[in-house]
Design an enzyme around this catalytic site. Structure first.
Site, mmCIF file in Angstrom:
data_model
loop_
_atom_site.group_PDB
_atom_site.id
_atom_site.type_symbol
_atom_site.label_atom_id
_atom_site.label_comp_id
_atom_site.label_asym_id
_atom_site.label_seq_id
_atom_site.Cartn_x
_atom_site.Cartn_y
_atom_site.Cartn_z
ATOM 1 N N THR A 102 57.720 2.642 28.468
ATOM 2 C CA THR A 102 58.127 1.354 29.042
ATOM 3 C C THR A 102 57.282 1.003 30.256
ATOM 4 O O THR A 102 56.900 -0.158 30.447
ATOM 5 C CB THR A 102 59.618 1.384 29.424
ATOM 6 N N ALA A 137 63.542 5.666 32.410
ATOM 7 C CA ALA A 137 64.564 6.704 32.341
ATOM 8 C C ALA A 137 64.816 7.018 30.879
ATOM 9 O O ALA A 137 64.702 6.146 30.014
ATOM 10 C CB ALA A 137 65.855 6.264 33.025
ATOM 11 N N LYS A 146 65.742 12.084 33.421
ATOM 12 C CA LYS A 146 64.323 11.780 33.317
ATOM 13 C C LYS A 146 63.576 13.095 33.065
ATOM 14 O O LYS A 146 64.101 14.159 33.308
ATOM 15 C CB LYS A 146 63.816 11.096 34.592
ATOM 16 N N GLY A 147 62.354 12.982 32.585
ATOM 17 C CA GLY A 147 61.545 14.172 32.376
ATOM 18 C C GLY A 147 61.125 14.410 30.951
ATOM 19 O O GLY A 147 60.486 15.421 30.646
ATOM 20 N N GLY A 148 61.487 13.473 30.043
ATOM 21 C CA GLY A 148 61.048 13.623 28.660
ATOM 22 C C GLY A 148 59.538 13.636 28.517
ATOM 23 O O GLY A 148 59.003 14.236 27.589
ATOM 24 N N GLY A 149 58.868 12.998 29.469
ATOM 25 C CA GLY A 149 57.406 12.996 29.477
ATOM 26 C C GLY A 149 56.804 14.052 30.386
ATOM 27 O O GLY A 149 55.603 14.024 30.667
ATOM 28 N N GLU A 170 58.005 12.365 39.667
ATOM 29 C CA GLU A 170 58.844 11.166 39.662
ATOM 30 C C GLU A 170 59.899 11.239 40.760
ATOM 31 O O GLU A 170 60.172 10.251 41.445
ATOM 32 C CB GLU A 170 59.515 11.002 38.295
#
EC number: 5.3.1.6
Length: 227
Positions: free
Chosen positions: A31, A86, A97-100, A106
């Site tokens: 996004t 998010a 958060k943190g999937g990437g 961040e």
């Protein structure tokens, strides 16, 4: 409307909150790619003068390629506004958060910002957080930490790359994903995790967001002001 179109309209709307002479924290994820694109257009067409602070090396590269001057978080005094995505946002405005794999950077950028905007598509809103929870850990002793997560009933899995090797964050740490059916109290769980020796940071974000921008299925964008 497709999820991708929701991301586009939400990302472009969020970019409108950026004003001239701001220091802008720029987040990570699919996004935020649309936010970066919109900011790059404004820099080129409107002569928008901003300084960016990236939450990942990928973001730094992409923003710089579009003409946005990028600085390290330690090179500036304060970040005026951070825009980030998010993985999930609950009704109490806690988030995962943190999937990437960028959760540590961040969180550092977010907590050094005067204002924080999260921008998401409508699928990211949930009553309570129930997605896997990323935890960034130092490699040394990480097997012992993994065993502790197992014993605590957190159902951990290693974040692995396509070759079966541990994913490395931009800080060269490992990621362990915790699989809990429901996170009833994000603040309490976050406090418990951060006190564990070897945990660098976790993906629970609480008491940080000021505004949420949501791309809806009916071609509209909902803007929620939190505080």
């Amino acid at each position: 409307m497709s999820q991708e179109l929701q991301k586009i309209i939400a990302g472009r709307r969020a970019a409108e909150f950026v004003q001239n002479d701001m220091v802008v924290g720029i987040g990570s994820g699919s996004t935020i790619a649309h936010v970066i694109e919109a900011l790059g257009e404004r820099v080129a067409k409107e002569n928008l003068k901003i300084v960016g602070v990236a939450t990942s090396e990928k973001t730094r590269r992409n923003a710089a390629q579009l003409g946005i001057p990028m600085y390290n978080v330690d090179d500036i005094d304060k970040i005026d506004l951070t825009i980030d995505g998010a993985d999930q946002i609950a009704d109490d405005f806690s988030a995962i958060k943190g999937g990437g794999a960028a959760l540590l950077w961040e969180k550092i950028v977010a907590f050094n910002s005067r204002q924080n905007i999260w921008v998401v598509d409508a699928t990211k809103r949930v009553p309570k957080l129930n997605q896997y929870l990323p935890v960034e850990v130092i490699p040394y002793g990480s097997d012992q930490l993994f065993k502790r997560f197992q014993a605590d009933g957190f159902h951990p899995t290693w974040r692995l790359d396509q070759n079966g090797n541990p994913v490395r964050t931009d800080s060269a740490n490992f990621l362990i994903d915790l699989h809990l059916p429901l996170i009833e109290n994000p603040r309490e769980l976050g406090d418990e995790l951060i006190k564990m020796v070897g945990v660098v940071e976790h993906g629970l974000f609480t008491d940080v967001v000021n505004r949420v921008v949501i791309g809806e299925d009916d071609h509209t964008v909902q803007v929620l002001d939190i505080n």
